[in-house]
Design a protein around this motif. Structure first.
Motif, mmCIF file in Angstrom:
data_model
loop_
_atom_site.group_PDB
_atom_site.id
_atom_site.type_symbol
_atom_site.label_atom_id
_atom_site.label_comp_id
_atom_site.label_asym_id
_atom_site.label_seq_id
_atom_site.Cartn_x
_atom_site.Cartn_y
_atom_site.Cartn_z
ATOM 1 N N LEU A 77 34.854 41.150 40.942
ATOM 2 C CA LEU A 77 34.049 40.640 41.767
ATOM 3 C C LEU A 77 34.365 40.730 43.362
ATOM 4 N N ARG A 78 35.593 40.493 43.679
ATOM 5 C CA ARG A 78 36.123 41.041 45.578
ATOM 6 C C ARG A 78 35.268 42.214 45.956
ATOM 7 N N GLN A 79 35.309 42.943 44.844
ATOM 8 C CA GLN A 79 34.288 44.393 45.333
ATOM 9 C C GLN A 79 32.562 44.055 45.524
ATOM 10 N N ARG A 80 32.602 43.917 44.734
ATOM 11 C CA ARG A 80 31.329 43.158 44.433
ATOM 12 C C ARG A 80 30.945 42.521 45.465
ATOM 13 N N LEU A 81 31.576 41.629 45.790
ATOM 14 C CA LEU A 81 31.079 40.589 47.054
ATOM 15 C C LEU A 81 30.702 41.067 48.538
ATOM 16 N N ALA A 82 32.066 42.117 48.605
ATOM 17 C CA ALA A 82 32.578 43.075 49.496
ATOM 18 C C ALA A 82 31.065 43.726 50.029
ATOM 19 N N ALA A 83 30.105 44.348 48.858
ATOM 20 C CA ALA A 83 29.493 44.995 48.700
ATOM 21 C C ALA A 83 27.780 44.537 48.636
ATOM 22 N N GLU A 84 27.705 43.685 48.559
ATOM 23 C CA GLU A 84 26.425 43.121 47.949
ATOM 24 C C GLU A 84 26.225 41.557 48.409
ATOM 25 N N VAL A 85 27.062 40.880 49.443
ATOM 26 C CA VAL A 85 26.986 40.023 50.274
ATOM 27 C C VAL A 85 28.034 39.503 51.107
ATOM 28 N N PRO A 86 28.129 40.360 51.987
ATOM 29 C CA PRO A 86 28.919 40.453 52.856
ATOM 30 C C PRO A 86 29.207 39.252 53.721
ATOM 31 N N GLY A 87 28.864 38.246 53.568
ATOM 32 C CA GLY A 87 29.697 37.432 54.352
ATOM 33 C C GLY A 87 30.243 35.883 53.828
ATOM 34 N N ALA A 88 30.457 36.939 51.954
ATOM 35 C CA ALA A 88 31.174 36.353 51.129
ATOM 36 C C ALA A 88 33.017 36.451 50.702
ATOM 37 N N THR A 89 34.481 35.404 51.235
ATOM 38 C CA THR A 89 35.031 35.134 50.658
ATOM 39 C C THR A 89 35.522 35.011 49.693
ATOM 40 N N TYR A 90 36.015 35.735 48.106
ATOM 41 C CA TYR A 90 36.462 34.910 47.207
ATOM 42 C C TYR A 90 38.164 34.502 47.657
ATOM 43 N N ASP A 91 38.291 33.193 47.928
ATOM 44 C CA ASP A 91 39.211 32.192 48.324
ATOM 45 C C ASP A 91 40.204 32.525 46.416
ATOM 46 N N ASP A 92 41.456 32.450 45.833
ATOM 47 C CA ASP A 92 42.477 32.305 44.759
ATOM 48 C C ASP A 92 42.812 31.303 45.495
ATOM 49 N N HIS A 93 42.591 30.019 44.248
ATOM 50 C CA HIS A 93 44.132 29.196 45.147
ATOM 51 C C HIS A 93 44.787 28.952 44.488
ATOM 52 N N THR A 94 45.406 30.132 44.019
ATOM 53 C CA THR A 94 47.216 30.659 43.354
ATOM 54 C C THR A 94 48.174 31.007 44.521
ATOM 55 N N ARG A 95 46.922 31.207 45.544
ATOM 56 C CA ARG A 95 47.955 31.038 47.140
ATOM 57 C C ARG A 95 48.786 30.003 47.166
ATOM 58 N N TRP A 96 47.977 29.259 47.436
ATOM 59 C CA TRP A 96 48.549 27.431 48.098
ATOM 60 C C TRP A 96 49.509 26.285 46.691
ATOM 61 N N ARG A 97 48.735 27.439 45.481
ATOM 62 C CA ARG A 97 48.672 26.582 44.166
ATOM 63 C C ARG A 97 50.974 26.558 43.907
ATOM 64 N N GLN A 98 50.813 28.076 43.814
ATOM 65 C CA GLN A 98 51.994 28.361 43.783
ATOM 66 C C GLN A 98 53.407 27.900 44.481
ATOM 67 N N PRO A 99 53.187 27.482 45.281
ATOM 68 C CA PRO A 99 54.508 27.220 45.941
ATOM 69 C C PRO A 99 55.276 24.724 46.173
ATOM 70 N N LEU A 100 53.736 24.546 45.512
ATOM 71 C CA LEU A 100 53.460 23.359 44.691
ATOM 72 C C LEU A 100 54.285 22.971 43.668
#
Lengths: 224, 293
Positions: B136-159
């Protein structure tokens, strides 16, 4: 019921008793005498399992006290009534409750035996003092209460350690009469005493054997 | 066990009543039960928190679309088309202006002129397990240049890790409390046993079995510990029930409470305290009895 086979006991290495042989036949009456410090109390303690022999063996009802488990010893003690030298009461319980204690700990219904208890207290002459606490009693009253407690379970054997130790002559006589009566009812009686007058006085009431303990040796004395 | 613990009142009379030391046992049990209520609440609340974070956030992600205002709508439409065609996307939703304002309000105040701010557009995505995040990240980079996929896992894990750790601390605290109660009861029982060695000796001499002698002591210590724990648990429970309710979104502290059926765990505290006292006293009594033939 009680048999010593080469039994000995030593307190921390110092031998007190050694190689004692004794069998108490059912219905017999024995006096155990000897100088103080000869080990009379120790010998009696061997007889009711309070001490285990350090050599030889003591058989209670044919069972070696050293291999008898704690519950087995407890049950055995319900069949051996003991009048301890220092009575061993629970001081915050009344005389009535102290006398009934063996019934209580054996899980018997004390209320159901109330009549027996009252009769027994009357027999040892303590009915009016039943609600007193042990420290309020005189020496003689304590000894008679201890005797009542020793026999409430209707034991086969009664062991008394200096039961007349600190009471007057008249009271000693009463206590001796009670023991003689029990013996006539078929109980085996073993009384440790250094009071030779008491032994002589017993002559008229029971046929008793006298055992003499001195220097760790038990010698069978004359039959009275 | 109740019967064995309580024995009969008659047997209880055999041991003389002991003045103020009675209250020390009751007081200790009260204090320990009071603390146990909070330790239990902590363990359960952080447990719930960890589960909630782990569950509700496990599959959630945010896609941020940063684009000049005139392109934003087109990019968001394109993004939604992609998401609709991506296997593993259970749900996607564009956050509207008022929701974005609510998110920013705690930081920037209430009267926010959102239209004058160049805000990115946010799309919330709930995925399932088959979502191929990297694809999904790669498709977004190719087709919707302004979109950034932000996974919650990064900040969820320490909590989740922190909540799990707190839960473990709660259980450790409960274990320590039980151990402390056992130790205090053992000390009190040993004091009672040595003060009553004459009683124990007499009982043994008149033919009492060890179990009978032990019961004379276990009965009173079990009842005292259970009664004290009942008081402590009641006080602790009331304190928790009347804890001021703060912002429901404000961290775990305000969640320090019992949810529904968890309240039913509280009556277990006095029972457990009684059982601990029973076992501790019994152990002390049997070891004291070994000194008497």
């Amino acid at each position: 019921m009680i048999e010593l086979q080469g039994a000995g006991y030593s307190y921390g290495g110092a031998g007190l008793l050694a190689g004692l042989d004794l069998g108490l036949a059912q219905g017999s009456f024995h006096f155990l005498t000897g100088p103080s410090g000869a080990g009379k109390t120790t010998l009696l303690k061997l007889c009711y399992g309070d001490l285990k022999p350090t050599s030889g063996q003591v058989l209670l009802d044919g069972r070696d006290t050293r291999s008898l488990e704690r519950d087995g010893l407890a049950r055995m003690r319900r069949r051996i009534g003991v009048v301890h030298q220092d009575c061993q009461f629970i001081d915050h319980l009344s005389i009535r409750e102290n006398v009934a204690l063996p019934l209580m700990v054996a899980g018997r219904d004390v209320a159901a035996e109330a009549v027996n208890l009252a009769q027994l207290l009357g027999w040892v002459g303590l009915a009016p003092r039943a609600d007193a606490l042990p420290p309020q009693l005189s020496g003689g009253e304590r000894q008679r209460a201890a005797l009542a407690r020793a026999i409430i379970m209707d034991p086969e054997v009664i062991i008394a350690d200096e039961p007349t130790g600190n009471i007057d002559w008249e009271m000693s006589q009463r206590l001796l009469t009670l023991l003689a009566e029990l013996n006539r009812m078929g109980k085996t009686v073993l009384v440790a005493t250094h009071d030779l007058a008491l032994i002589r006085a017993a002559k008229s009431q029971v046929s008793a054997r006298v055992l003499r303990l001195a220097n760790g040796v038990l010698s069978s004395g004359a039959e009275l | 066990m109740l019967d064995a613990a309580l024995g009969d009142r008659q047997a209880d009379r055999v041991v003389p009543p002991t003045g103020h030391t009675v209250w020390l046992t009751v007081l200790t049990a009260t204090a320990m039960a009071f603390l146990a209520v909070f330790a239990l609440a902590l363990a359960l609340a952080t447990g719930r928190l960890a589960d909630r974070w782990a569950d509700s956030l496990a599959q959630a992600a945010t896609i941020r679309v940063s684009a000049p205002p005139e392109q934003a709508d087109a990019q968001v439409d394109a993004l939604q088309a992609i998401l609709a065609a991506t296997p593993g996307v259970a749900e996607s939703r564009v956050l509207d202006q008022s929701e974005q304002a609510a998110l920013l309000e705690p930081w920037l105040g209430a009267d926010l002129p959102l239209d004058t701010l160049p805000l990115p557009r946010l799309v919330e995505v709930i995925g399932t397990d088959d979502l191929d995040v990297e694809g999904l990240r790669q498709r977004l980079a190719a087709e919707v240049p302004g979109a950034t996929y932000d996974d919650h896992t990064r900040w969820r894990q320490p909590l989740v890790r922190a909540a799990d750790r707190l839960r473990a601390l709660g259980w450790i605290a409960l274990t320590l409390i039980a151990g402390t109660l056992a130790a205090m009861v053992t000390l009190a029982a040993q004091a009672a046993l040595s003060a009553n060695s004459q009683v124990i000796r007499v009982l043994r001499l008149v033919g009492a079995r060890d179990a009978y002698v032990a019961r004379a002591f276990t009965r009173r210590f079990t009842l005292r510990a259970a009664a004290g724990a009942l008081i402590g648990t009641t006080l602790g429970g009331l304190a928790i029930a009347f804890l001021p309710q703060a912002d429901p979104a404000g961290g775990f502290l305000t969640g320090l409470s019992f949810a529904g059926a968890a309240w039913l765990l509280l009556p277990l505290i006095p029972l457990f305290a009684g059982a601990v006292a029973f076992l501790a006293t019994r152990r002390a009594a049997l070891s004291a009895l070994a000194r008497f033939e």
